[in-house]
Design a protein around this motif. Structure first.
Motif, PDB file in Angstrom:
ATOM      1  N   PHE A 264      20.624  42.755  27.511  1.00 42.28           N
ATOM      2  CA  PHE A 264      19.403  41.952  27.421  1.00 42.28           C
ATOM      3  C   PHE A 264      19.275  41.035  28.630  1.00 42.28           C
ATOM      4  O   PHE A 264      18.161  40.747  29.098  1.00 42.28           O
ATOM      5  CB  PHE A 264      19.388  41.146  26.117  1.00 42.28           C
ATOM      6  N   GLY A 265      20.410  40.569  29.153  1.00 44.16           N
ATOM      7  CA  GLY A 265      20.366  39.778  30.378  1.00 44.16           C
ATOM      8  C   GLY A 265      19.884  40.596  31.564  1.00 44.16           C
ATOM      9  O   GLY A 265      19.131  40.092  32.404  1.00 44.16           O
ATOM     10  N   LEU A 266      20.301  41.847  31.625  1.00 43.92           N
ATOM     11  CA  LEU A 266      19.847  42.731  32.702  1.00 43.92           C
ATOM     12  C   LEU A 266      18.332  42.920  32.641  1.00 43.92           C
ATOM     13  O   LEU A 266      17.647  42.901  33.670  1.00 43.92           O
ATOM     14  CB  LEU A 266      20.551  44.084  32.575  1.00 43.92           C
ATOM     15  N   ALA A 267      17.789  43.071  31.431  1.00 47.27           N
ATOM     16  CA  ALA A 267      16.336  43.240  31.274  1.00 47.27           C
ATOM     17  C   ALA A 267      15.579  41.987  31.688  1.00 47.27           C
ATOM     18  O   ALA A 267      14.401  42.062  32.069  1.00 47.27           O
ATOM     19  CB  ALA A 267      16.007  43.604  29.833  1.00 47.27           C
ATOM     20  N   GLY A 282      21.860  48.631  24.068  1.00 46.39           N
ATOM     21  CA  GLY A 282      21.658  47.187  23.929  1.00 46.39           C
ATOM     22  C   GLY A 282      20.904  46.831  22.671  1.00 46.39           C
ATOM     23  O   GLY A 282      21.267  45.885  21.953  1.00 46.39           O
ATOM     24  N   ALA A 283      19.831  47.585  22.371  1.00 46.45           N
ATOM     25  CA  ALA A 283      19.023  47.292  21.183  1.00 46.45           C
ATOM     26  C   ALA A 283      19.815  47.525  19.904  1.00 46.45           C
ATOM     27  O   ALA A 283      19.787  46.698  18.975  1.00 46.45           O
ATOM     28  CB  ALA A 283      17.756  48.147  21.190  1.00 46.45           C
ATOM     29  N   VAL A 284      20.538  48.647  19.840  1.00 43.84           N
ATOM     30  CA  VAL A 284      21.335  48.939  18.644  1.00 43.84           C
ATOM     31  C   VAL A 284      22.480  47.943  18.511  1.00 43.84           C
ATOM     32  O   VAL A 284      22.788  47.476  17.402  1.00 43.84           O
ATOM     33  CB  VAL A 284      21.864  50.391  18.688  1.00 43.84           C
ATOM     34  N   ALA A 285      23.115  47.591  19.633  1.00 43.58           N
ATOM     35  CA  ALA A 285      24.218  46.620  19.585  1.00 43.58           C
ATOM     36  C   ALA A 285      23.729  45.282  19.045  1.00 43.58           C
ATOM     37  O   ALA A 285      24.400  44.652  18.211  1.00 43.58           O
ATOM     38  CB  ALA A 285      24.829  46.440  20.974  1.00 43.58           C
ATOM     39  N   PHE A 286      22.528  44.822  19.492  1.00 50.42           N
ATOM     40  CA  PHE A 286      22.036  43.556  18.967  1.00 50.42           C
ATOM     41  C   PHE A 286      21.665  43.674  17.490  1.00 50.42           C
ATOM     42  O   PHE A 286      21.916  42.750  16.709  1.00 50.42           O
ATOM     43  CB  PHE A 286      20.827  43.044  19.753  1.00 50.42           C
ATOM     44  N   ALA A 287      21.044  44.801  17.102  1.00 52.43           N
ATOM     45  CA  ALA A 287      20.692  44.992  15.692  1.00 52.43           C
ATOM     46  C   ALA A 287      21.929  44.908  14.813  1.00 52.43           C
ATOM     47  O   ALA A 287      21.907  44.293  13.734  1.00 52.43           O
ATOM     48  CB  ALA A 287      19.985  46.331  15.502  1.00 52.43           C
ATOM     49  N   ARG A 429      15.157  39.109  20.080  1.00 51.71           N
ATOM     50  CA  ARG A 429      16.302  38.742  20.918  1.00 51.71           C
ATOM     51  C   ARG A 429      15.932  38.470  22.375  1.00 51.71           C
ATOM     52  O   ARG A 429      16.615  37.696  23.065  1.00 51.71           O
ATOM     53  CB  ARG A 429      17.338  39.884  20.873  1.00 51.71           C
ATOM     54  N   ALA A 430      14.862  39.061  22.865  1.00 54.79           N
ATOM     55  CA  ALA A 430      14.555  39.021  24.289  1.00 54.79           C
ATOM     56  C   ALA A 430      14.339  37.594  24.789  1.00 54.79           C
ATOM     57  O   ALA A 430      13.898  36.715  24.043  1.00 54.79           O
ATOM     58  CB  ALA A 430      13.313  39.862  24.576  1.00 54.79           C
ATOM     59  N   HIS A 431      14.631  37.389  26.076  1.00 58.60           N
ATOM     60  CA  HIS A 431      14.449  36.075  26.678  1.00 58.60           C
ATOM     61  C   HIS A 431      12.970  35.686  26.707  1.00 58.60           C
ATOM     62  O   HIS A 431      12.624  34.513  26.567  1.00 58.60           O
ATOM     63  CB  HIS A 431      15.002  36.074  28.108  1.00 58.60           C
ATOM     64  N   ASP A 432      12.097  36.663  26.932  1.00 57.13           N
ATOM     65  CA  ASP A 432      10.664  36.406  26.984  1.00 57.13           C
ATOM     66  C   ASP A 432       9.924  37.725  26.766  1.00 57.13           C
ATOM     67  O   ASP A 432      10.541  38.786  26.599  1.00 57.13           O
ATOM     68  CB  ASP A 432      10.259  35.763  28.320  1.00 57.13           C
ATOM     69  N   PHE A 433       8.596  37.651  26.767  1.00 55.42           N
ATOM     70  CA  PHE A 433       7.784  38.839  26.510  1.00 55.42           C
ATOM     71  C   PHE A 433       8.011  39.912  27.570  1.00 55.42           C
ATOM     72  O   PHE A 433       8.092  41.111  27.266  1.00 55.42           O
ATOM     73  CB  PHE A 433       6.308  38.437  26.466  1.00 55.42           C
ATOM     74  N   GLU A 434       8.130  39.499  28.837  1.00 51.55           N
ATOM     75  CA  GLU A 434       8.276  40.467  29.923  1.00 51.55           C
ATOM     76  C   GLU A 434       9.582  41.249  29.802  1.00 51.55           C
ATOM     77  O   GLU A 434       9.605  42.478  29.991  1.00 51.55           O
ATOM     78  CB  GLU A 434       8.218  39.749  31.280  1.00 51.55           C
ATOM     79  N   SER A 435      10.678  40.558  29.502  1.00 55.10           N
ATOM     80  CA  SER A 435      11.958  41.267  29.391  1.00 55.10           C
ATOM     81  C   SER A 435      11.980  42.176  28.171  1.00 55.10           C
ATOM     82  O   SER A 435      12.593  43.258  28.206  1.00 55.10           O
ATOM     83  CB  SER A 435      13.118  40.273  29.350  1.00 55.10           C
ATOM     84  N   ALA A 436      11.299  41.779  27.090  1.00 54.94           N
ATOM     85  CA  ALA A 436      11.180  42.667  25.925  1.00 54.94           C
ATOM     86  C   ALA A 436      10.426  43.936  26.305  1.00 54.94           C
ATOM     87  O   ALA A 436      10.820  45.048  25.917  1.00 54.94           O
ATOM     88  CB  ALA A 436      10.469  41.951  24.781  1.00 54.94           C
ATOM     89  N   ARG A 458      27.541  49.408  36.060  1.00 52.82           N
ATOM     90  CA  ARG A 458      27.582  49.087  34.630  1.00 52.82           C
ATOM     91  C   ARG A 458      27.624  47.581  34.396  1.00 52.82           C
ATOM     92  O   ARG A 458      28.251  46.836  35.145  1.00 52.82           O
ATOM     93  CB  ARG A 458      28.811  49.727  33.983  1.00 52.82           C
ATOM     94  N   VAL A 459      26.957  47.165  33.318  1.00 53.30           N
ATOM     95  CA  VAL A 459      27.020  45.749  32.937  1.00 53.30           C
ATOM     96  C   VAL A 459      27.945  45.541  31.749  1.00 53.30           C
ATOM     97  O   VAL A 459      28.234  44.410  31.373  1.00 53.30           O
ATOM     98  CB  VAL A 459      25.621  45.184  32.627  1.00 53.30           C
ATOM     99  N   VAL A 460      28.396  46.643  31.091  1.00 57.22           N
ATOM    100  CA  VAL A 460      29.409  46.555  30.043  1.00 57.22           C
ATOM    101  C   VAL A 460      30.461  47.625  30.325  1.00 57.22           C
ATOM    102  O   VAL A 460      30.206  48.600  31.022  1.00 57.22           O
ATOM    103  CB  VAL A 460      28.817  46.769  28.627  1.00 57.22           C
ATOM    104  N   ALA A 461      31.654  47.431  29.763  1.00 55.40           N
ATOM    105  CA  ALA A 461      32.739  48.393  29.984  1.00 55.40           C
ATOM    106  C   ALA A 461      32.350  49.759  29.436  1.00 55.40           C
ATOM    107  O   ALA A 461      31.642  49.870  28.439  1.00 55.40           O
ATOM    108  CB  ALA A 461      34.015  47.894  29.307  1.00 55.40           C
ATOM    109  N   SER A 462      32.872  50.806  30.073  1.00 51.13           N
ATOM    110  CA  SER A 462      32.420  52.162  29.751  1.00 51.13           C
ATOM    111  C   SER A 462      32.715  52.567  28.322  1.00 51.13           C
ATOM    112  O   SER A 462      31.945  53.304  27.704  1.00 51.13           O
ATOM    113  CB  SER A 462      33.070  53.152  30.710  1.00 51.13           C
ATOM    114  N   ALA A 463      33.826  52.118  27.745  1.00 45.83           N
ATOM    115  CA  ALA A 463      34.203  52.592  26.413  1.00 45.83           C
ATOM    116  C   ALA A 463      33.544  51.782  25.295  1.00 45.83           C
ATOM    117  O   ALA A 463      33.469  52.239  24.169  1.00 45.83           O
ATOM    118  CB  ALA A 463      35.722  52.531  26.254  1.00 45.83           C
TER     119      ALA A 463
END
Length: 542
Positions: A264-267, A282-287, A429-436, A458-463
């Motif tokens: 979400f930070g990347l977005a 990212g979406a499933v992880a936050f859900a 969860r998004a920071h703002d409308f644009e990132s969503a 990558r912004v998260v570890a591969s596994a």
């Protein structure tokens, strides 16, 4: 709820971290090793004391729990937030007493009133109710929405020249809704003559104060008079539920945050767009993070209240197993759904004034529910989306019934419901409308169909994304806490929701045996091994 999300977003990150350190969270050493043992020991020591003394102790420790919070630990502690909640409780209690006495004192005998019927309320009683509700909403509106509205005005007109930095008092959304419900019920003649200590404990009782459930006076007041009965039977059940909730928060939700947060930070950044796979991960992880964060909090609230012999209403019941959005809202934040239904949707007219008005009422109810969650456009869009989803869902039910169509296969219905909810969570969860918008565009292929990026990008570890698979399987296939503890009635049933339901006893349901004691110890050890930090609950922001 150390800060409203929209306010936090405009402040330095350190401010949010300071708020975390100044709050006695359920998953903190201070709460687990100091506050809760002292509260329990004092409660047990006073069991032979007069009843009011026992309730007074619970009020005292609840106010201490609330009062520890300091929005800025680098400044001196101030009692103004304690005075705020005490002032609110006092004003609402005495106004409620005035309204509850109104039918006997304010109305004359009416020849139209039949035996056992209550006369129409006096006009000034209705004005008192309106004034009381308006005062509560004005207090909430000032602290929660003044900054947001001031920012909109400033952008549109240049006035005001500066938007004040308003700190959102802890739990104001929850204790405001509780007291509005009390005033409305008092006006309807549905309350009793409660003692002020009872009322103060009803509002401030620490297990529910910060993030719910939204309890009802009719559920709680009788229980407060029986808190000293059967404690030895409640303790093992309460401890098991609390540890299960702590495990969900510390071991599952906090680890999922390490996947969701960077995506979400990347977005929200100006660099590259997330790939399609990254966006879905990212979406499933936050859900799932939100699911286990809120489920864990709900279990801990139920467990900590049960330590004192109190049963709360069920607030969370496997919502991702829902096969429709209607069913989802019968399972997610169930006490908020009840409040919105009883004190907003039905007073607006509910479904009594035709299909068109029903859809308008549904949409408005969910829109206001979104606004309640936070002062920001993303919350407004989230509420509006769920209003639209509910309208479409009811229209689909009506069409199916009219044409005698069979229901779609349940796995497909569950999957479609989950995807709809997932889209809503992106805005939540998004920071703002644009990132969503960027994240949703990536999810649905508008930025291409890229897979998991190369290691350097990558912004998260591969596994780590592989962790989502067993978690999803658990969400859809395993029993929840209420089902595991079903033999011991872990929660009160919420009107309008068929949970918890009775049924056949299963081998996996908790019992006070050596095997389950060993499982509880293992759960505590697994949680302790991950207990390296304190992280706030997501719903504390509201």
């Amino acid at each position: 709820m150390p800060d409203d999300k929209s306010v936090v977003a405009s402040q330095p990150v350190v401010r949010r971290q300071e708020c975390r350190r100044s709050l006695m969270l359920f998953n903190s050493y201070t709460f687990l090793l100091v506050f809760l043992p002292i509260a329990l020991i004092g409660w047990q020591a006073l069991k032979r004391a007069p009843f009011r003394v026992v309730l007074g102790w619970l009020v005292l420790v609840s106010l201490v729990y609330y009062g520890v919070w300091n929005p800025d630990p680098e400044k001196p502690w101030s009692p103004k937030y304690i005075l705020l909640i005490l002032g609110s409780c006092t004003a609402n209690y005495y106004l409620g007493r005035t309204l509850s006495r109104r039918p006997k004192e304010d109305s004359d005998e009416s020849p139209q009133a039949g035996p056992g019927q209550r006369n129409a309320p006096a006009p000034h009683a209705k004005l008192l109710l309106i004034a009381g509700v308006a005062a509560n909403l004005a207090l909430l509106g000032y602290y929660k929405y003044a900054g947001f509205l001031g920012g909109i005005l400033n952008s549109a007109t240049g006035w005001p020249a500066s938007v004040p930095d308003i700190v959102l008092p802890l739990a104001i959304s929850f204790f405001t809704f509780l007291q509005i419900a009390y005033l409305v019920d008092a006006y309807r003649g549905e309350t009793e003559e409660y003692h002020f200590t009872d009322y103060l404990l009803f509002v401030t009782f620490f297990p529910h104060l910060i993030a719910g459930p939204l309890i009802h006076h009719r559920e709680m007041m009788p229980q407060f008079r029986q808190t000293r009965q059967g404690w030895h039977r409640d303790f093992p059940v309460a401890l098991g539920m609390f540890l299960m909730g702590l495990f969900k928060k510390v071991v599952i939700a906090d680890n999922l945050a390490r996947i969701a947060t960077p995506i979400f930070g990347l977005a929200a950044e100006d660099g590259r767009d997330p790939t399609m796979v990254e966006a879905w991960v990212g979406a499933v992880a936050f859900a799932l993070q939100l699911y286990f964060d809120f489920s864990g909090y709900s279990d801990m609230a139920l467990g900590s209240a049960r330590l004192f012999g109190i049963r709360f209403p069920l607030n969370f019941h496997s919502p991702y197993k829902a096969d429709s959005i209607v069913e989802f809202w019968r399972r997610w934040h169930m006490t908020l759904s009840r409040f919105l239904r009883d004190y907003l949707y039905i007073p607006l007219g509910g479904n009594r004034k035709g299909p068109s008005r029903r859809y308008v009422n549904l949409f408005l109810t969910m829109l206001l529910g979104g606004i309640w969650h936070g002062a920001g456009w993303t919350f407004i869009i989230w509420g509006a989306l769920h209003g639209i989803f509910l309208c479409v869902n009811h229209a689909w039910f009506g069409l199916r019934k009219k044409l005698a169509w069979r229901a779609m296969p349940k796995p497909l219905a569950i999957a479609l419901t989950f995807i709809a909810v997932l889209v809503g969570w992106v805005f939540f969860r998004a920071h703002d409308f644009e990132s969503a918008g960027r994240l949703l565009a990536s999810m649905f292929g508008l930025h291409g169909f890229g897979g998991w990026p190369d290691k350097a990008a990558r912004v998260v570890a591969s596994a780590e994304p592989l962790k989502l698979i067993p978690v999803l399987i658990g969400v859809w296939l395993l029993p929840n806490t209420q089902e595991i503890f079903a033999r011991y009635r872990p929660a009160l049933r919420v009107a309008g929701a068929p949970y918890p339901a009775g049924g056949t006893r299963r081998w996996w349901q908790w019992r006070p045996t050596k095997a389950f004691a060993a499982a509880t110890v293992l759960l505590a050890i697994a949680t302790g091994l991950q207990f390296d930090k304190v992280s706030e609950f997501i719903y504390f922001q509201f």
